[in-house]
Design an enzyme around this catalytic site. Structure first.
Site, PDB file in Angstrom:
ATOM      1  N   ARG A  93      24.134  26.737  55.522  1.00  0.00           N
ATOM      2  CA  ARG A  93      23.440  25.912  54.320  1.00  0.00           C
ATOM      3  C   ARG A  93      24.442  25.163  53.610  1.00  0.00           C
ATOM      4  O   ARG A  93      24.434  23.775  53.698  1.00  0.00           O
ATOM      5  CB  ARG A  93      22.705  26.807  53.185  1.00  0.00           C
ATOM      6  CG  ARG A  93      21.343  27.059  53.568  1.00  0.00           C
ATOM      7  CD  ARG A  93      21.075  28.608  53.052  1.00  0.00           C
ATOM      8  NE  ARG A  93      21.756  29.491  53.729  1.00  0.00           N
ATOM      9  CZ  ARG A  93      21.401  30.054  54.779  1.00  0.00           C
ATOM     10  NH1 ARG A  93      20.326  30.052  55.202  1.00  0.00           N
ATOM     11  NH2 ARG A  93      22.567  31.008  55.181  1.00  0.00           N
ATOM     12  N   THR A  94      25.582  25.815  52.903  1.00  0.00           N
ATOM     13  CA  THR A  94      26.337  25.181  52.458  1.00  0.00           C
ATOM     14  C   THR A  94      27.086  23.916  53.242  1.00  0.00           C
ATOM     15  O   THR A  94      27.269  22.753  52.744  1.00  0.00           O
ATOM     16  CB  THR A  94      27.602  26.197  51.805  1.00  0.00           C
ATOM     17  OG1 THR A  94      26.825  26.994  51.237  1.00  0.00           O
ATOM     18  CG2 THR A  94      28.449  25.178  50.926  1.00  0.00           C
ATOM     19  N   ARG A 102      35.892  25.872  51.749  1.00  0.00           N
ATOM     20  CA  ARG A 102      35.554  27.382  51.686  1.00  0.00           C
ATOM     21  C   ARG A 102      36.701  28.254  52.270  1.00  0.00           C
ATOM     22  O   ARG A 102      37.147  27.796  53.464  1.00  0.00           O
ATOM     23  CB  ARG A 102      34.049  27.805  52.471  1.00  0.00           C
ATOM     24  CG  ARG A 102      33.940  29.122  52.418  1.00  0.00           C
ATOM     25  CD  ARG A 102      32.493  29.395  53.099  1.00  0.00           C
ATOM     26  NE  ARG A 102      31.514  29.220  52.036  1.00  0.00           N
ATOM     27  CZ  ARG A 102      30.250  29.445  52.308  1.00  0.00           C
ATOM     28  NH1 ARG A 102      29.694  30.054  53.178  1.00  0.00           N
ATOM     29  NH2 ARG A 102      29.102  29.198  51.429  1.00  0.00           N
ATOM     30  N   LYS A 105      48.910  27.520  62.868  1.00  0.00           N
ATOM     31  CA  LYS A 105      50.325  27.291  63.125  1.00  0.00           C
ATOM     32  C   LYS A 105      51.309  27.769  62.066  1.00  0.00           C
ATOM     33  O   LYS A 105      52.362  27.164  61.825  1.00  0.00           O
ATOM     34  CB  LYS A 105      50.305  25.916  63.707  1.00  0.00           C
ATOM     35  CG  LYS A 105      49.617  25.513  65.079  1.00  0.00           C
ATOM     36  CD  LYS A 105      49.896  24.166  65.510  1.00  0.00           C
ATOM     37  CE  LYS A 105      49.117  23.621  66.436  1.00  0.00           C
ATOM     38  NZ  LYS A 105      49.274  22.111  66.686  1.00  0.00           N
ATOM     39  N   HIS A 124      31.182  30.341  43.370  1.00  0.00           N
ATOM     40  CA  HIS A 124      30.279  29.214  44.508  1.00  0.00           C
ATOM     41  C   HIS A 124      29.619  28.475  43.532  1.00  0.00           C
ATOM     42  O   HIS A 124      28.411  28.704  43.429  1.00  0.00           O
ATOM     43  CB  HIS A 124      29.804  30.242  45.253  1.00  0.00           C
ATOM     44  CG  HIS A 124      28.965  29.296  46.456  1.00  0.00           C
ATOM     45  ND1 HIS A 124      29.152  28.047  46.538  1.00  0.00           N
ATOM     46  CD2 HIS A 124      28.272  29.940  47.789  1.00  0.00           C
ATOM     47  CE1 HIS A 124      28.558  27.662  47.708  1.00  0.00           C
ATOM     48  NE2 HIS A 124      28.199  28.813  48.117  1.00  0.00           N
TER      49      HIS A 124
HETATM   50  C1  NCD Z   1      26.274  32.727  49.878  1.00  0.00           C
HETATM   51  C2  NCD Z   1      27.868  32.622  50.198  1.00  0.00           C
HETATM   52  O1  NCD Z   1      28.411  32.238  51.097  1.00  0.00           O
HETATM   53  O2  NCD Z   1      28.387  32.924  48.978  1.00  0.00           O
HETATM   54  N1  NCD Z   1      25.738  31.830  50.912  1.00  0.00           N
HETATM   55  C3  NCD Z   1      25.580  30.350  50.494  1.00  0.00           C
HETATM   56  O3  NCD Z   1      26.404  29.849  50.224  1.00  0.00           O
HETATM   57  N2  NCD Z   1      24.230  30.261  50.594  1.00  0.00           N
HETATM   58  C4  NCD Z   1      25.700  34.189  49.867  1.00  0.00           C
HETATM   59  C5  NCD Z   1      26.285  35.054  50.920  1.00  0.00           C
HETATM   60  O4  NCD Z   1      27.001  34.587  51.996  1.00  0.00           O
HETATM   61  O5  NCD Z   1      25.349  36.237  51.040  1.00  0.00           O
END
Ligand code: NCD
Length: 295
Positions: free
Chosen positions: A49-50, A99, A78, A127
């Site tokens: 999703r993100t 991320r 590397k 997040h």
């Molecule tokens: C979440 C995350 O990556 O923190 N997912 C997301 O971004 N929708 C929640 C999760 O991984 O459970």
């Protein structure tokens, strides 16, 4: 430069502005497509999703995207530092969505980045863009964020979406939050201490009890087993059922950042109070609004 590193950096007027912008973009398809620029997504942890919602958002506002889907395949193998990677990617892109499994890495990247950094999850830290889309979803269903009863459920120790959501809820008036978790997955002290001074907090290990308190918003999360030490025998049995849904009021909404495991069985998906798929779509528009700001 507008980095987005933590939910703590936002004010209510800023969030309102982002929600207005998200609504505007949602309803003005073609006209919205006037934002040039290149987005780089740099993901060192899995994501569906993100990453895709950021990329879709960038396309929808008229920009372009470059992406490292599995940044562990980048020069990181590397031995390149995150600082150097960001210095380089910042030569190609106008904004970087990052991320990474390490807490605080987005702030480290921002310290040297020539372009805005957006934290898309730093390990068990935060997040913030997920929390913004969560609040946007609450507002679009209840018409307000203040004055509501929230029930947050699950792995609060590792759940970065819960940490950021709590930081945002701390900005609103007359909030009641019930934290449903077990002792081994409790909220970090730092987040708990922050929210105890700003909202009414109660804690329980019983989802049944929390549902009986008639929350307006139930925020489910999964157990983040991958962040626990192997052999760590933690019980996780927070699960919505039809009989719990029967006890919930008609106007309540069920949110989940997704991915889900067993905590929401798919037979509940057709219940109009289960809005997690719409929540994911809201994420694309909220991220479009954030990208417009960043550009
Ligand atoms: C979440 C995350 O990556 O923190 N997912 C997301 O971004 N929708 C929640 C999760 O991984 O459970």
């Amino acid at each position: 430069m507008k980095h987005i590193l933590t939910a703590k950096q936002f004010t209510v007027p800023e969030i309102n502005h982002l929600m207005d912008q998200a609504n505007w973009l949602r309803h003005h398809g073609r006209v919205a497509k006037r934002h040039e620029g290149v987005l780089a997504t740099l993901f060192y942890e899995p994501s569906t999703r993100t990453r895709l919602s950021f990329e879709a958002a960038m396309h929808r506002i008229g920009g372009s995207v470059i992406s490292v889907e599995n940044a562990n395949n980048s020069s990181a193998t590397k031995g390149e530092s995150i600082e150097d990677t960001v210095r380089i990617v910042g030569q190609y892109a106008d904004v970087i969505v990052l991320r990474h499994p390490e807490v605080g890495i987005a702030a480290r990247a921002a310290a040297v980045s020539p372009v805005p950094i957006i934290n898309a999850g730093d390990g068990t830290g935060e997040h913030p863009t997920q929390a913004l889309l969560d609040i946007y979803t609450v507002k679009s269903h209840h018409g307000r964020v203040s004055g509501l009863r929230y029930c947050l459920v699950g792995d609060m120790k590792h759940g970065r979406t819960i940490h950021s959501l709590i930081y945002l809820l701390g900005l609103y008036q007359d909030i009641h939050i019930t934290l449903v978790t077990n002792g081994k997955l409790a909220l970090p002290d730092e987040v708990l201490n922050f929210i105890t001074t700003k909202a009414k907090i109660s804690q329980t290990e019983s989802l049944e009890q929390a549902i009986r308190e008639q929350p307006d918003v139930v925020y489910m999360t999964r157990f983040q087993r991958e962040r626990c030490q192997a052999g760590n025998n933690i019980q996780y049995d927070f699960r919505l059922t039809e009989s719990l849904m029967d006890q919930l009021k008609r106007e309540a909404v069920i949110l989940h950042p997704l991915p889900r495991q067993q905590e929401i069985p798919s037979c509940l998906d057709t219940d109009p109070r289960c809005v997690y798929f719409r929540q994911a779509k809201n994420g694309m528009w909220m991220r479009a609004a954030l990208l417009v700001e960043a550009l």
